[in-house]
Design an enzyme around this catalytic site. Structure first.
Site, mmCIF file in Angstrom:
data_model
loop_
_atom_site.group_PDB
_atom_site.id
_atom_site.type_symbol
_atom_site.label_atom_id
_atom_site.label_comp_id
_atom_site.label_asym_id
_atom_site.label_seq_id
_atom_site.Cartn_x
_atom_site.Cartn_y
_atom_site.Cartn_z
ATOM 1 N N TYR A 74 32.339 38.727 51.543
ATOM 2 C CA TYR A 74 33.382 38.034 52.287
ATOM 3 C C TYR A 74 32.807 36.961 53.198
ATOM 4 O O TYR A 74 33.494 36.009 53.568
ATOM 5 C CB TYR A 74 34.219 39.039 53.076
ATOM 6 C CG TYR A 74 35.002 39.955 52.180
ATOM 7 C CD1 TYR A 74 35.972 39.456 51.317
ATOM 8 C CD2 TYR A 74 34.757 41.316 52.166
ATOM 9 C CE1 TYR A 74 36.681 40.287 50.471
ATOM 10 C CE2 TYR A 74 35.471 42.160 51.326
ATOM 11 C CZ TYR A 74 36.429 41.642 50.491
ATOM 12 O OH TYR A 74 37.128 42.467 49.649
ATOM 13 N N GLU A 123 38.434 41.529 37.905
ATOM 14 C CA GLU A 123 38.062 41.706 36.499
ATOM 15 C C GLU A 123 39.110 42.488 35.738
ATOM 16 O O GLU A 123 39.853 43.287 36.308
ATOM 17 C CB GLU A 123 36.758 42.509 36.382
ATOM 18 C CG GLU A 123 35.545 41.822 36.914
ATOM 19 C CD GLU A 123 34.306 42.702 36.779
ATOM 20 O OE1 GLU A 123 33.250 42.272 37.264
ATOM 21 O OE2 GLU A 123 34.393 43.807 36.207
ATOM 22 N N TYR A 128 29.939 49.314 34.059
ATOM 23 C CA TYR A 128 30.619 48.030 34.233
ATOM 24 C C TYR A 128 30.047 47.195 35.383
ATOM 25 O O TYR A 128 30.642 46.192 35.771
ATOM 26 C CB TYR A 128 32.130 48.264 34.334
ATOM 27 C CG TYR A 128 32.638 48.676 32.971
ATOM 28 C CD1 TYR A 128 33.063 47.747 32.039
ATOM 29 C CD2 TYR A 128 32.562 50.011 32.562
ATOM 30 C CE1 TYR A 128 33.433 48.116 30.761
ATOM 31 C CE2 TYR A 128 32.930 50.392 31.282
ATOM 32 C CZ TYR A 128 33.361 49.439 30.382
ATOM 33 O OH TYR A 128 33.710 49.800 29.106
ATOM 34 N N GLN A 181 44.332 51.870 53.509
ATOM 35 C CA GLN A 181 44.816 51.838 52.133
ATOM 36 C C GLN A 181 45.161 53.223 51.609
ATOM 37 O O GLN A 181 45.667 53.355 50.494
ATOM 38 C CB GLN A 181 43.753 51.208 51.233
ATOM 39 C CG GLN A 181 43.445 49.769 51.580
ATOM 40 C CD GLN A 181 42.216 49.257 50.855
ATOM 41 O OE1 GLN A 181 41.778 49.838 49.872
ATOM 42 N NE2 GLN A 181 41.638 48.179 51.351
ATOM 43 N N HIS A 208 39.522 51.607 49.463
ATOM 44 C CA HIS A 208 39.062 51.719 48.075
ATOM 45 C C HIS A 208 39.240 53.127 47.517
ATOM 46 O O HIS A 208 38.282 53.818 47.168
ATOM 47 C CB HIS A 208 37.603 51.268 47.956
ATOM 48 C CG HIS A 208 37.421 49.797 48.174
ATOM 49 N ND1 HIS A 208 36.282 49.123 47.808
ATOM 50 C CD2 HIS A 208 38.232 48.857 48.740
ATOM 51 C CE1 HIS A 208 36.396 47.840 48.127
ATOM 52 N NE2 HIS A 208 37.583 47.664 48.700
#
Length: 393
Positions: free
Chosen positions: A285, A264, A274, A100, A165
Site C-alpha cells: 500500500y 486475480e 498460487y 472484516q 482477511h
C-alpha cells in the site's frame, strides 16, 4: 482488503465451457493483462427487493421465492418474496464481529428441499482476542425462525488476533453430470499480517480447503498422508479469496484480493501453489515492492487474469439462464471499490471484454448470485444495505 480499509483486491474471469479444448495446465499458464472496461450504464437496471439490512454479506435461496441473507454483525434473516424482512434467526452461534469479521457466507444444500440443511461460515472467536474462519452446518426450523442442530465442521488453524482477511466463500462441489460429491470447498484468507503462512502447509492461512459435509477429510485431497501438511488443504498461496463458484462444467473458479493492484482470478487445482506473497502483480500500500518484486517463479501458478488497479471483487457467478440475452456463459463479479457489477466475456482462453454494469447503484456490491429463477441477485455492503434483482433494460 486490509484493516486500514483499503478496498483493493484481486480479480479475473472466464467461462470454463469455452476452455474445454485446452488442458487446464495450459490455461493456468496463460496470464492476461487487464482489458479496458466498457461502461454499459443502460444495459441493466437494479430492482430493490428489500432495504434495511445491516452490512449484508451473502444471499442464498429458499423455496417459495424467499431469500436467506447474512448480516456481518452476526445475524441471518429471511427475506420474503414480497421484500418483507423477518426478525433475525435464533440459534446463530457467537461471531467475532469486528473489522472484516462477522457472519459471512451462506449456501443451501443441493438437497435442501428434503433436508432443510444449510452451510455458513463466519469469524469464530477464540481465546483472548483471537479468531479464525469457521464453517458450520445447520437445519432451518420448519417455522423458519431458528437454526437447529448447529455443528461446526471446520475451524481454521491457528487462531490469530486479527480483524482482516477471513476469505469465507463456500462452494458445494459437483462432479460428473452435475451431481454433488458430498464435499465442500471453503476459501480462507491469510489474516493479513500472517501472509507468509500462505506458503507453508502446517496452517490454514491463505488456503482453499475441501472437507466432507460431515466435517471429514476426503481421502483424495492432495496432502492427505503427507508429513507436515494439514489434510484439508486443496490449494495454497492465496491472499484473501472472497469469490468462488462452479463453472457450468463443474470447474472451481475463484478470485482473490490483491494488495495495491493485482486482483486475480484462478482455477484452483489440487496441490497447486498460487504464489502469494512470493509472486504478485500488486504492490504494498506504500507503493513499495512486495518481497523481491517477482511476478513469476517456477512451481507457482500464474493467475488466469489480473486487475490493475484493483476493483475489490467480492462474490461471483456464471450466467447459465436465458434471462439475459447475449450473457449466457459470462462471469459476473461484484466490485466493492468501484461500486459496479462486472460482466466478463471470454474468447479463446482470454478475457476479451469487461463491461461495467449498474454504475449508478452508488453502493459497494458485496455478493452476486444467480437464483433458481434465473435472475441475478446482489447485496450491497452498507449499514442500510439492500437486496437487489438485476434485470436487462
Amino acid at each position: 482488503m486490509d484493516p486500514r480499509h483499503h478496498r483493493l483486491q484481486r480479480l479475473a474471469t472466464g467461462s470454463a465451457l469455452l476452455f474445454a479444448c485446452l488442458p487446464l495446465t495450459q490455461l493456468q499458464a496463460q496470464t492476461h493483462a487487464p482489458v479496458n472496461p466498457t461502461p454499459e450504464p443502460g444495459a441493466a437496471v437494479a430492482e430493490t427487493i428489500a432495504k434495511g439490512l445491516e452490512h449484508p454479506w451473502a444471499v442464498a435461496f429458499l423455496p417459495e421465492g424467499r431469500f436467506l441473507v447474512t448480516e456481518r454483525p452476526g445475524r441471518m434473516r429471511i427475506v420474503q418474496a414480497n421484500g418483507s424482512v423477518n426478525p433475525p434467526l435464533q440459534g446463530v452461534p457467537e461471531v467475532a464481529a469486528s473489522g472484516q469479521g462477522g457472519m459471512l457466507d451462506v449456501i443451501t444444500d443441493s438437497d435442501y428441499a428434503r433436508n432443510r440443511t444449510l452451510y455458513f461460515c463466519y469469524a469464530e472467536p477464540g481465546p483472548g482476542r483471537t479468531n479464525s474462519t469457521a464453517l458450520a452446518r445447520a437445519r432451518l426450523s420448519a417455522d423458519g425462525r431458528s437454526l437447529e442442530q448447529v455443528r461446526v465442521l471446520f475451524s481454521q488453524k491457528p487462531k490469530f488476533a486479527s480483524s482482516a482477511h477471513f476469505g469465507c466463500r463456500i462452494v458445494e462441489r459437483k462432479v460428473a453430470a452435475g451431481k454433488p460429491d458430498g464435499t465442500l470447498f471453503l476459501t480462507l484468507g491469510d489474516r493479513y499480517s500472517r501472509r507468509d503462512d500462505a506458503q507453508t502447509l502446517d496452517n490454514h492461512h491463505g488456503k482453499i480447503v475441501r472437507i466432507g459435509k460431515d466435517g471429514s477429510v476426503p481421502r483424495d485431497n492432495p496432502f492427505v498422508g503427507k508429513a507436515g501438511a494439514l489434510p484439508e488443504i486443496w490449494s495454497y498461496g492465496h491472499r484473501n479469496v472472497q469469490g468462488a463458484t462452479l463453472a457450468p462444467d463443474g470447474t472451481l473458479w475463484a478470485h482473490e484480493h490483491g494488495p495495491q493492484g493485482g486482483d486475480e482470478i484462478n482455477l484452483p487445482q489440487p496441490g497447486r501453489n498460487y504464489g502469494w506473497p512470493v509472486i504478485t502483480y500488486g504492490k504494498e500500500y506504500s507503493g513499495a515492492t512486495i518481497g523481491r518484486g517477482l511476478r513469476k517463479q517456477d512451481g507457482m501458478e500464474q493467475p488466469l487474469y489480473y486487475w490493475n488497479p484493483s476493483i475489490a471483487p467480492s462474490g461471483m457467478a456464471f450466467v447459465t439462464s436465458e434471462r439475459y440475452p447475449g450473457w449466457k456463459g459470462d462471469l459476473m463479479v461484484a466490485a466493492l471499490k468501484f461500486q459496479y457489477l462486472a460482466r466478463l466475456q471470454i474468447r479463446d482462453g482470454k478475457v476479451v471484454a469487461e463491461h461495467k454494469l449498474l454504475p449508478d447503484v452508488g453502493e459497494r456490491l458485496r455478493d452476486v448470485r444467480q437464483g433458481p429463477d434465473g435472475w441475478l441477485y446482489l447485496v450491497t455492503d452498507n449499514s442500510d444495505g439492500k437486496l437487489l434483482r438485476v434485470k436487462p433494460r
